[in-house]
Scaffold this active site. Structure first.
Site, PDB file in Angstrom:
ATOM      1  N   SER A   1       0.830  -1.196   0.000  1.00  0.00           N
ATOM      2  CA  SER A   1       0.000   0.000   0.000  1.00  0.00           C
ATOM      3  C   SER A   1       0.868   1.252   0.000  1.00  0.00           C
ATOM      4  O   SER A   1       0.483   2.290  -0.552  1.00  0.00           O
ATOM      5  CB  SER A   1      -0.919   0.011   1.218  1.00  0.00           C
ATOM      6  OG  SER A   1      -0.157  -0.006   2.407  1.00  0.00           O
TER       7      SER A   1
ATOM      8  N   CYS B   1       3.477  -6.925   1.811  1.00  0.00           N
ATOM      9  CA  CYS B   1       2.394  -6.362   2.607  1.00  0.00           C
ATOM     10  C   CYS B   1       1.643  -7.502   3.271  1.00  0.00           C
ATOM     11  O   CYS B   1       1.167  -8.411   2.578  1.00  0.00           O
ATOM     12  CB  CYS B   1       1.449  -5.551   1.719  1.00  0.00           C
ATOM     13  SG  CYS B   1      -0.020  -4.910   2.544  1.00  0.00           S
ATOM     14  N   ASN B   2       1.547  -7.472   4.595  1.00  0.00           N
ATOM     15  CA  ASN B   2       0.833  -8.540   5.287  1.00  0.00           C
ATOM     16  C   ASN B   2      -0.649  -8.528   4.967  1.00  0.00           C
ATOM     17  O   ASN B   2      -1.268  -9.577   4.749  1.00  0.00           O
ATOM     18  CB  ASN B   2       1.047  -8.406   6.798  1.00  0.00           C
ATOM     19  CG  ASN B   2       2.482  -8.645   7.201  1.00  0.00           C
ATOM     20  OD1 ASN B   2       3.288  -7.726   7.220  1.00  0.00           O
ATOM     21  ND2 ASN B   2       2.819  -9.882   7.508  1.00  0.00           N
TER      22      ASN B   2
ATOM     23  N   CYS C   1       3.820  -6.318  10.496  1.00  0.00           N
ATOM     24  CA  CYS C   1       3.482  -5.363   9.429  1.00  0.00           C
ATOM     25  C   CYS C   1       4.800  -4.913   8.825  1.00  0.00           C
ATOM     26  O   CYS C   1       5.748  -4.589   9.557  1.00  0.00           O
ATOM     27  CB  CYS C   1       2.709  -4.171   9.998  1.00  0.00           C
ATOM     28  SG  CYS C   1       2.455  -2.803   8.822  1.00  0.00           S
TER      29      CYS C   1
ATOM     30  N   GLY D   1      -5.483  -1.441   5.551  1.00  0.00           N
ATOM     31  CA  GLY D   1      -5.939  -2.183   6.720  1.00  0.00           C
ATOM     32  C   GLY D   1      -7.424  -2.066   7.022  1.00  0.00           C
ATOM     33  O   GLY D   1      -8.087  -3.072   7.277  1.00  0.00           O
TER      34      GLY D   1
END
Length: 277
Positions: free
Chosen positions: A28, A90-91, A197, A60
């Protein structure tokens, strides 16, 4: 001639890519910097494509379907530059969009997701703390990882509201407040902290100072960079002549690294690579 190795759940055939090495990373925002820097350290000769979504962040709070849609858009922008592999740095996107990205892009382009380093953090025994965004903390995804890889140790899930945004905008005061708040929720006897993160890896030293310098921090950047090379059948070559090609895409637009990147060592490392479109 290099050949990529298929993902273990994908088709059992390899793909020829030629002699070049170009790796794309998506997130992101600037949370992709740690993994990009890790790729740069392992293969300084690799061309890099960094694709992020400043117009749509943060991801998120979005619904899973919305995250998937935005992740696909960011990935397609990167794929237009013909990378050999795509790292989802990105998690949140890995949780919600990895199956859709693999379905669309593999086997032509290997897709490497990011998983919190719960398994290695738990290997030495607990207690373990997992710092993550509020959306990830307590999620079925994270709980499943805890059950699979840390069932025998004590685990504390620590929500870190505002930390990713503070890191994204290099807001020093907000970073300090968010780190202090998360450290206050972290048991004093923890033996490891998982950075759940990718943005958090950019402020690892601040987190280390807050929880105790003797406590190991476990991020994902080095692991995903190494996995990308494995999927391509490539070996690390840290002494290779550096590539001068860096493509930066901000919500699909050709740009340069955001000014905030220079606040972090990983961003400064990448700024030594010339912009190329």
């Amino acid at each position: 001639m290099r050949r990529s190795l298929p993902h273990r759940t994908g088709p059992a055939r390899a793909v020829d890519y030629g002699d070049r090495v170009k790796i794309a990373l998506m997130d992101s925002g600037i949370g992709l910097l740690p993994a990009a820097a890790a790729v740069r350290r392992l293969r300084p000769d690799a061309d890099l494509v960094l694709s992020s979504d400043p117009d749509g962040m943060p991801w998120g709070p979005r619904t899973p379907d919305d995250v998937t849609e935005r992740a696909l858009t960011v990935a397609r922008a990167a794929v237009a530059h013909a990378p050999d592999a795509l790292i989802i740095a990105c998690n949140t996107a890995s949780v919600h969009a990895l199956p859709a990205l693999r379905a669309e892009l593999e086997p032509a382009i290997p897709v490497i997701g990011t998983v919190p380093a719960i398994k290695p953090a738990s290997a030495g025994g607990g207690p373990v703390a997992i710092w993550a965004t509020p959306a990830t903390t307590g999620s079925p995804y994270q709980r499943a990882l805890i059950r699979d890889f840390a069932d025998s140790v004590a685990v504390t899930e620590v929500p870190c509201p505002g930390l990713a945004d503070a890191v994204q905008w290099a807001d020093e005061d907000a970073i300090d407040r968010a780190v202090a708040a998360a450290a206050a929720l972290t048991p004093r006897d923890v033996r490891a902290v998982v950075l759940g993160c990718t943005h958090y890896e950019l402020v690892a030293e601040r987190i280390r100072a807050a929880v105790g310098r003797s406590v190991p921090l476990h991020g994902s950047a080095d692991a995903v960079a190494a996995q990308a090379l494995r999927r391509l059948g490539e070996l690390p070559a840290p002494d290779a002549a550096p590539s001068s090609r860096l493509t930066v895409l901000l919500s699909g637009r050709d740009e340069v690294l955001p000014a905030q990147a220079a606040h972090y060592a990983e961003g400064r490392l990448l700024r030594t690579v010339s912009s190329a479109h």
